[in-house]
Design a protein around this motif. Structure first.
Motif, mmCIF file in Angstrom:
data_model
loop_
_atom_site.group_PDB
_atom_site.id
_atom_site.type_symbol
_atom_site.label_atom_id
_atom_site.label_comp_id
_atom_site.label_asym_id
_atom_site.label_seq_id
_atom_site.Cartn_x
_atom_site.Cartn_y
_atom_site.Cartn_z
ATOM 1 N N LEU A 31 -4.227 -46.594 85.230
ATOM 2 C CA LEU A 31 -5.380 -45.369 85.381
ATOM 3 C C LEU A 31 -4.614 -44.171 85.299
ATOM 4 O O LEU A 31 -5.096 -43.234 84.799
ATOM 5 N N ARG A 32 -3.096 -44.101 85.744
ATOM 6 C CA ARG A 32 -2.398 -43.010 85.470
ATOM 7 C C ARG A 32 -2.206 -42.496 84.130
ATOM 8 O O ARG A 32 -2.132 -41.239 83.891
ATOM 9 N N SER A 33 -2.479 -43.582 83.159
ATOM 10 C CA SER A 33 -2.047 -43.214 81.833
ATOM 11 C C SER A 33 -3.233 -42.407 81.082
ATOM 12 O O SER A 33 -3.070 -42.019 79.905
ATOM 13 N N LEU A 34 -4.392 -42.189 81.806
ATOM 14 C CA LEU A 34 -5.292 -41.272 81.382
ATOM 15 C C LEU A 34 -4.785 -39.796 81.127
ATOM 16 O O LEU A 34 -5.647 -39.199 80.889
ATOM 17 N N PHE A 35 -3.699 -39.802 81.763
ATOM 18 C CA PHE A 35 -3.276 -38.186 82.242
ATOM 19 C C PHE A 35 -1.955 -37.863 81.173
ATOM 20 O O PHE A 35 -1.255 -36.992 81.584
ATOM 21 N N TYR A 36 -1.429 -38.884 80.350
ATOM 22 C CA TYR A 36 -0.266 -38.653 79.420
ATOM 23 C C TYR A 36 -0.647 -39.275 78.158
ATOM 24 O O TYR A 36 -1.372 -39.852 77.958
ATOM 25 N N MET A 37 0.125 -38.593 77.156
ATOM 26 C CA MET A 37 0.034 -39.078 75.724
ATOM 27 C C MET A 37 0.448 -40.524 75.483
ATOM 28 O O MET A 37 1.575 -40.844 75.851
ATOM 29 N N HIS A 38 -0.248 -41.422 74.733
ATOM 30 C CA HIS A 38 0.044 -42.245 74.263
ATOM 31 C C HIS A 38 -0.755 -42.952 73.212
ATOM 32 O O HIS A 38 -1.718 -42.504 73.020
ATOM 33 N N ASN A 39 -0.664 -44.039 72.769
ATOM 34 C CA ASN A 39 -1.330 -44.442 71.484
ATOM 35 C C ASN A 39 -2.588 -44.930 71.873
ATOM 36 O O ASN A 39 -3.526 -45.151 70.771
ATOM 37 N N GLU A 40 -3.069 -45.368 72.777
ATOM 38 C CA GLU A 40 -4.459 -45.671 73.258
ATOM 39 C C GLU A 40 -5.135 -44.444 73.964
ATOM 40 O O GLU A 40 -6.610 -44.730 74.155
ATOM 41 N N LEU A 41 -4.692 -43.410 74.111
ATOM 42 C CA LEU A 41 -5.560 -42.346 74.879
ATOM 43 C C LEU A 41 -6.498 -41.808 73.866
ATOM 44 O O LEU A 41 -7.624 -41.696 74.488
ATOM 45 N N GLY A 42 -6.632 -41.787 72.758
ATOM 46 C CA GLY A 42 -7.375 -41.525 71.767
ATOM 47 C C GLY A 42 -8.814 -42.326 71.860
ATOM 48 O O GLY A 42 -9.891 -42.083 71.769
ATOM 49 N N ASN A 43 -8.488 -43.547 71.838
ATOM 50 C CA ASN A 43 -9.531 -44.627 72.145
ATOM 51 C C ASN A 43 -10.062 -44.609 73.501
ATOM 52 O O ASN A 43 -11.087 -44.901 73.377
ATOM 53 N N ILE A 44 -9.433 -44.494 74.517
ATOM 54 C CA ILE A 44 -10.076 -44.249 75.717
ATOM 55 C C ILE A 44 -10.913 -43.223 75.737
ATOM 56 O O ILE A 44 -12.289 -43.108 76.188
ATOM 57 N N TYR A 45 -10.698 -41.906 74.992
ATOM 58 C CA TYR A 45 -11.629 -40.541 75.153
ATOM 59 C C TYR A 45 -12.449 -40.657 74.233
ATOM 60 O O TYR A 45 -13.515 -39.862 74.851
ATOM 61 N N THR A 46 -12.589 -41.399 73.047
ATOM 62 C CA THR A 46 -13.531 -41.189 72.136
ATOM 63 C C THR A 46 -14.640 -42.086 72.448
ATOM 64 O O THR A 46 -15.875 -41.921 72.004
ATOM 65 N N HIS A 47 -14.328 -42.807 73.572
ATOM 66 C CA HIS A 47 -15.622 -43.487 74.146
ATOM 67 C C HIS A 47 -16.147 -43.225 75.648
ATOM 68 O O HIS A 47 -17.078 -43.223 76.018
ATOM 69 N N GLY A 48 -14.719 -42.688 76.429
ATOM 70 C CA GLY A 48 -15.141 -42.509 77.699
ATOM 71 C C GLY A 48 -15.858 -41.166 77.831
ATOM 72 O O GLY A 48 -16.903 -40.963 78.587
ATOM 73 N N ILE A 49 -15.676 -39.959 77.029
ATOM 74 C CA ILE A 49 -16.521 -39.061 77.029
ATOM 75 C C ILE A 49 -17.832 -39.067 76.678
ATOM 76 O O ILE A 49 -18.584 -38.631 77.289
ATOM 77 N N PRO A 50 -18.054 -39.874 75.412
ATOM 78 C CA PRO A 50 -19.723 -40.236 75.071
ATOM 79 C C PRO A 50 -20.479 -40.966 76.280
ATOM 80 O O PRO A 50 -21.605 -40.893 76.473
ATOM 81 N N PHE A 51 -19.561 -41.941 76.920
ATOM 82 C CA PHE A 51 -20.255 -42.748 77.973
ATOM 83 C C PHE A 51 -20.947 -41.770 78.992
ATOM 84 O O PHE A 51 -22.074 -41.786 79.224
ATOM 85 N N PHE A 52 -20.006 -40.799 79.479
ATOM 86 C CA PHE A 52 -20.576 -40.005 80.564
ATOM 87 C C PHE A 52 -21.659 -38.874 80.097
ATOM 88 O O PHE A 52 -22.569 -38.523 80.764
ATOM 89 N N LEU A 53 -21.598 -38.529 78.685
ATOM 90 C CA LEU A 53 -22.660 -37.564 78.087
ATOM 91 C C LEU A 53 -23.806 -38.371 78.059
ATOM 92 O O LEU A 53 -24.908 -38.017 78.413
ATOM 93 N N PHE A 54 -23.675 -39.717 77.410
ATOM 94 C CA PHE A 54 -24.872 -40.594 77.498
ATOM 95 C C PHE A 54 -25.548 -40.838 78.977
ATOM 96 O O PHE A 54 -26.665 -40.609 78.893
ATOM 97 N N LEU A 55 -24.632 -41.182 79.807
ATOM 98 C CA LEU A 55 -25.348 -41.338 81.105
ATOM 99 C C LEU A 55 -25.973 -40.328 81.599
ATOM 100 O O LEU A 55 -27.045 -40.678 82.266
ATOM 101 N N VAL A 56 -25.609 -39.197 81.467
ATOM 102 C CA VAL A 56 -26.091 -38.359 82.209
ATOM 103 C C VAL A 56 -27.515 -37.470 81.487
ATOM 104 O O VAL A 56 -28.546 -37.213 81.678
ATOM 105 N N LEU A 57 -27.144 -37.293 79.946
ATOM 106 C CA LEU A 57 -28.097 -36.546 79.021
ATOM 107 C C LEU A 57 -29.270 -37.593 78.601
ATOM 108 O O LEU A 57 -30.458 -36.973 78.433
ATOM 109 N N LEU A 58 -28.902 -38.801 78.114
ATOM 110 C CA LEU A 58 -30.102 -39.302 77.673
ATOM 111 C C LEU A 58 -31.276 -39.579 78.423
ATOM 112 O O LEU A 58 -32.502 -39.597 77.871
ATOM 113 N N PRO A 59 -31.281 -39.769 79.787
ATOM 114 C CA PRO A 59 -32.411 -39.994 80.560
ATOM 115 C C PRO A 59 -33.395 -38.686 80.277
ATOM 116 O O PRO A 59 -34.534 -39.086 80.445
ATOM 117 N N PHE A 60 -32.725 -37.557 80.109
ATOM 118 C CA PHE A 60 -33.682 -36.420 79.931
ATOM 119 C C PHE A 60 -34.621 -36.558 78.603
ATOM 120 O O PHE A 60 -35.624 -35.757 78.481
#
Length: 271
Positions: A38-67
């Motif tokens: 979980l701490r690896s969410l906050f430093y650079m490594h080669n999986e960080l891009g993979n985490i955030y390219t789906h993590g950010i859309p997940f929260f956006l979809f979760l909040v915005l799609l119902p509207f």
């Protein structure tokens, strides 16, 4: 980032089950506990891009799609529920997989996370297609029920194949029958008596094209294949696939909204 992480590893020094892309040479996290993952969410490594390219859309979809989903305007509310869950499902498993893939539990935990990731991809295929089937065959209730049953059975087979496959090629092949089934529905709209919004079919075709193209890019490992090491942290094939998957979900959403808006005023012809 928020804090300095541990010393990152080169490809050869990572566990063998994490050496699935020989063109990504550096930036691997060491074997870690759940808290360290979980701490690896906050430093650079080669999986960080993979985490955030789906993590950010997940929260956006979760909040915005119902509207944007017309929950109260559609008689069959389950269509809206299936669509909403379809849009969320691939991002959930993906984020968990990429965050915890280097867990101290080793290959067993990794395989479980990978199966969860693939299960999410299977769900977007399955749940996302249910409104398409329902609306395409709206005027043929008997055929509609049969098609839904067949598609669920095909999806169950696809889930088994995708979650047990050992290579990216076999995982992509697990979705072939579902893809062909959807394509037959598209043909039924164009050449048969299938119905649906005149504007949705183009969006669904783009949706599937993006998903397939993303899978192919991931398999052939472009662009890192041509310059190993250059795309270790950003711009590699898996991140490109993630972005294409998100774009595919957006097109699924747009197409489904077109159909849900169309179905409100459509009446099947009577003989």
């Amino acid at each position: 980032m928020l804090h300095k992480g541990p010393r990152l590893l080169e490809l050869a020094k990572t566990p063998s089950h994490l050496q699935f892309n020989k063109f990504v040479l550096t930036g691997y996290r060491p074997v870690s506990t759940a808290q360290e993952c979980l701490r690896s969410l906050f430093y650079m490594h080669n999986e960080l891009g993979n985490i955030y390219t789906h993590g950010i859309p997940f929260f956006l979809f979760l909040v915005l799609l119902p509207f944007s989903i017309p929950w109260m305007e559609v008689d069959s509310t389950w269509l809206c529920v299936a669509h909403y869950l379809a849009c969320l499902s691939p991002t959930v498993g993906s984020v968990l997989y990429h965050v915890f893939m280097n867990h101290v539990g080793g290959e067993h935990v990794y395989d479980t996370l990978l199966s969860l990731d693939m299960f999410g991809v299977c769900l977007v295929n399955t749940l996302g297609a249910l409104p398409i089937i329902h609306i395409t065959l709206l005027c043929f209730p008997g055929l509609q029920r049969a098609a839904l049953l067949v598609y669920v059975l095909l999806s169950s087979y696809g889930i088994y194949c995708a979650t047990t496959a050992r290579t990216n090629v076999l995982r992509l092949r697990a979705f072939v029958w579902q893809g062909l089934f959807r394509f037959s529905l598209f043909l039924f709209r164009v050449f048969g008596s299938g119905v649906g919004s005149p504007n949705s079919l183009r969006l669904f075709v783009i949706m599937d094209s993006l998903a397939v193209l993303g899978g192919v890019v991931n398999i052939v490992q472009i662009p890192e294949r041509f310059s190993p090491g250059l795309f270790d942290n950003w711009g590699n094939s898996h991140q490109i696939m993630h972005i294409m998957v998100i774009c595919s979900i957006i097109y699924l959403h747009w197409g489904t909204l077109e159909d849900l808006a169309w179905i409100k005023s459509y009446q099947c012809p009577t003989e």
